[in-house]
Design an enzyme around this catalytic site. Structure first.
Site, PDB file in Angstrom:
ATOM      1  N   TYR A 113       0.836  -1.208   0.000  1.00 34.35           N
ATOM      2  CA  TYR A 113       0.000   0.000   0.000  1.00 34.35           C
ATOM      3  C   TYR A 113       0.870   1.257   0.000  1.00 34.35           C
ATOM      4  O   TYR A 113       0.641   2.188  -0.784  1.00 34.35           O
ATOM      5  CB  TYR A 113      -0.914  -0.030   1.222  1.00 34.35           C
ATOM      6  CG  TYR A 113      -1.895   1.108   1.322  1.00 34.35           C
ATOM      7  CD1 TYR A 113      -3.044   1.139   0.540  1.00 34.35           C
ATOM      8  CD2 TYR A 113      -1.690   2.150   2.217  1.00 34.35           C
ATOM      9  CE1 TYR A 113      -3.963   2.185   0.654  1.00 34.35           C
ATOM     10  CE2 TYR A 113      -2.588   3.192   2.330  1.00 34.35           C
ATOM     11  CZ  TYR A 113      -3.733   3.198   1.562  1.00 34.35           C
ATOM     12  OH  TYR A 113      -4.636   4.231   1.662  1.00 34.35           O
ATOM     13  N   LYS A 156       1.048   4.003  -3.038  1.00 35.17           N
ATOM     14  CA  LYS A 156       0.741   5.416  -2.842  1.00 35.17           C
ATOM     15  C   LYS A 156       1.943   6.304  -3.178  1.00 35.17           C
ATOM     16  O   LYS A 156       1.775   7.408  -3.689  1.00 35.17           O
ATOM     17  CB  LYS A 156       0.266   5.658  -1.412  1.00 35.17           C
ATOM     18  CG  LYS A 156      -1.049   4.958  -1.082  1.00 35.17           C
ATOM     19  CD  LYS A 156      -2.159   5.353  -2.050  1.00 35.17           C
ATOM     20  CE  LYS A 156      -3.488   4.737  -1.698  1.00 35.17           C
ATOM     21  NZ  LYS A 156      -4.584   5.166  -2.611  1.00 35.17           N
ATOM     22  N   ILE A 209      -8.425  10.128   7.908  1.00 32.75           N
ATOM     23  CA  ILE A 209      -9.688  10.790   7.581  1.00 32.75           C
ATOM     24  C   ILE A 209     -10.845   9.919   8.067  1.00 32.75           C
ATOM     25  O   ILE A 209     -10.832   8.693   7.915  1.00 32.75           O
ATOM     26  CB  ILE A 209      -9.823  11.034   6.067  1.00 32.75           C
ATOM     27  CG1 ILE A 209      -8.577  11.758   5.526  1.00 32.75           C
ATOM     28  CG2 ILE A 209     -11.087  11.826   5.770  1.00 32.75           C
ATOM     29  CD1 ILE A 209      -8.348  13.132   6.086  1.00 32.75           C
ATOM     30  N   THR A 256     -13.577   8.438   7.306  1.00 35.62           N
ATOM     31  CA  THR A 256     -14.436   7.784   6.329  1.00 35.62           C
ATOM     32  C   THR A 256     -14.623   6.339   6.788  1.00 35.62           C
ATOM     33  O   THR A 256     -13.926   5.876   7.695  1.00 35.62           O
ATOM     34  CB  THR A 256     -13.782   7.783   4.939  1.00 35.62           C
ATOM     35  OG1 THR A 256     -12.559   7.036   5.019  1.00 35.62           O
ATOM     36  CG2 THR A 256     -13.473   9.200   4.476  1.00 35.62           C
TER      37      THR A 256
END
Length: 270
Positions: free
Chosen positions: A168, A172, A201, A203
């Site tokens: 990951y 990114k 964040i 979410t």
């Protein structure tokens, strides 16, 4: 339809906030892999007065992304493209992370780089995880930036057997290089392209990460950051609005770290 087109790929929390922030007066083309979620979000935004069109997309599939770009161009001048789609290493395999978070961005940059309107702009939502990626040499950076999408996952250092979290971070970081390289071809069309690296964040994906194995470390980063809070989808939507707007007309090929000071805190303060 005659109006300018805003394309939002990925309709999670950030995608919805961006569509609301940017969509007024435009044709809003929403795209997502999950058709049920796509229809639900489209119905909500339509009820709020937005002009919404939907299309299911698999960002890891070249033909699927090409079809989406073609559909966008058929709607009008594609002036705004925001790519938020991604998977989390908390719940996704290494293969899924590399296909969606690395290859998917490469495909979107290529296909929408062919249809973006003059004066238009795009934003890729990356992650602050890219700043934690293992160091790469100059040759590896260039390979991530410029290797054709068909060969991208075959690069020897893109390890299909690596831990999903490590993959990951690599993906990114690769997004940053990919956007830098794409800025030239987008610029040839009179358009700009940048990325944003959000911090923690609030979410559904972010909440799942906070509840997972890495949650303690993430909470420590938040506590050690300048703002000492998690971010909101609106924080990211505001940053996107800046990069898409006229006051950012001299900004292209760069990454904007929107993390409340978390990376700075890790590196220098706490």
């Amino acid at each position: 339809m005659g109006s300018n087109v805003l394309v939002v790929i990925g309709v999670g929390g950030m995608g919805q906030a961006i569509a609301r922030r940017q969509g007024a007066g435009k044709t809003v083309l929403l795209a997502d892999f999950n058709e049920a979620v796509l229809k639900s979000v489209a119905a909500q935004l339509t009820g709020e007065g937005h002009n919404v069109v939907t299309q299911q997309v698999d960002v890891s599939s070249g033909p699927s992304v090409a079809a989406l770009a073609g559909a966008a161009a058929d709607l009008g001048a594609v002036t705004d493209v925001v790519h938020t789609a991604g998977v989390s290493p908390v719940h996704a395999s290494t293969s899924a992370v590399l296909n969606v978070d690395l290859l998917g961005v490469a495909l979107v940059l290529e296909e929408f780089g062919r249809v973006i309107a003059s004066g238009g702009a795009g934003v890729v939502i990356s992650s602050m995880a890219g700043y934690f990626a293992a160091p790469l040499d100059a040759e590896q950076e260039r390979a991530l930036a410029t290797t054709s999408s068909g060969d991208l996952l075959d690069l020897p250092f893109v390890d299909a057997d690596a831990d999903p979290g490590r993959s990951y971070s690599l993906a990114k970081r690769g997004n940053h290089f990919r956007v830098q390289a794409a800025s030239a071809s987008w610029g040839a069309r009179g358009a700009r392209i940048n990325s944003i690296s959000p911090g923690v964040i609030s979410t559904p994906m972010g909440q799942a990460e906070l509840a997972g194995d890495s949650g303690a470390g993430m909470r420590a980063m938040v506590a050690g950051s300048a703002t000492r809070r998690v971010g909101t989808p609106d924080d990211i939507a505001d940053a996107v609005a800046f990069l898409l707007g006229p006051t950012a007309s001299f900004i292209s090929g760069t990454d904007l770290l929107v993390d409340g000071g978390a990376i700075a805190g890790v590196r220098y303060n706490r």
